[in-house]
Design an enzyme around this catalytic site. Sequence first.
Site: not given
Length: 477
Positions: A196, A297
Amino acid sequence: MSSTTNGHKSDYLVVKGENILLHGEPILLKGAGLGGWMNMENFITGYPGHEHQARAAIKKAVGEEKYEYFFDKFLEYFFGEDDAKFFASLGLNCIRLPVNYRHFEDDMNPRVFKKQGLKHLDRVIEICAKYGIYTVIDLHAAPGGQNIDWHADAGGHQALFWDHKDFQDRTILIWEHLARHYKNNTWVAGYNPLNEPTDIQHVRLLAFYERVEKAIRAIDPHHILFLDGNTFGADFSRFGEPLPNSVYACHDYSKFGFPNPPAEFTGTPEQIEIHEKSFARKVEYMQHHHSPIWNGEFGPVYQSASDGLPDWEAINERRYAVLECQLDIYAKARASWSIWLYKDIGYQGMVYAGEDTAYMTLLKPFLQKKKATAADEWGCDDTPVRHVFDPLEKWFLESVPSLSRRYPQTWKPATHIGRLVRNILLSEELCHEFGQYFEGLSFEQLDELAKSFSFENCKQRTRLNQILTADSQRTEK
């Protein structure tokens, strides 16, 4: 299978066109992330703030020897053979392994790799291989912090990784170290170089990906790279041609899977369309380039009886419906996925430490305090503190209206304020109190705390696991 296994070229997973292939046949990777293990997170295991701060508080409370003992046992118990056996029994075939760079080197001794840094990573990769489970090594916390959130474990709200070449250089060395160690292991599906990332300039991420790809390929020409989009895995707008043998990864959390949504999920056509459009936007890059899709995710959080909500079970049923909606969308897109997450203390995990374990019993008052102060960002209900933060947000916007345009713009002003005031400042101070719970504990007591996370002491989130099993059996025809 050990990290030094001599892998035959044909045994590696490889990217070809829209597919990940094994022995020339398409394979979908379906599984979960082992968050809370070699990269801890506050909501997963109950500490406040950032991992390095909580670790420091425990070390101060128990001393160096007991500190090392406790965390070695924690890493051992958190994932063992019983976990792998259970995971494989659900039909799942891949575990994403988030790791923190501090396991490999120290900030005060950079570029010197720890002798025991790969001990538990080797152990879990080998256990997973025994049960036919692939692993993806994910650098969840890089030197300097590759993103602005708590899980990068930088201690602040700035992603300094992008402003200091030295942090990037050290990260390249870490990946060379990992590639050298795992290059022959065919049960490692590949490497996820940065979790991320949040590069406000967008172009520095792309330059780093090109650099890390060359560095890894010079040592390990076979393993797949799993490359997250910018801004928490959601933005591929500046990405150019895909790098070879690479899978591009989005993260796809639903706002309906968390407390305080604008509306409860009831499965209306409009709500389903919201999820379809959100995912379509995130995977447009992959579909344009006819490359595989990996959702690294996603997943709702869940309520429990201890939350004091009379309809907590009904809330969870609606969130399971969100999950089923998302899995249907991923199936249509032939996407591989890794749900967040496998194990925790009861918010989101497929399994979780039982309420009557030593760890949960010891920290029960502290966990209640964290909940009352909304100290964690993930999955928290900020209702108890809104009377404090609503006026603060109003004052901020009156004083600096530009806050509403602050990167990332997907965050509301309240999110930025909550990160700085509660999740950083408040939580830093809570670390002192957290550490005090460990004072005076013996080696035996520390072992009992760590063992709270062993599979035998965990409960299963049955409905979640049934949904994942059903999807794992939905194989491509």
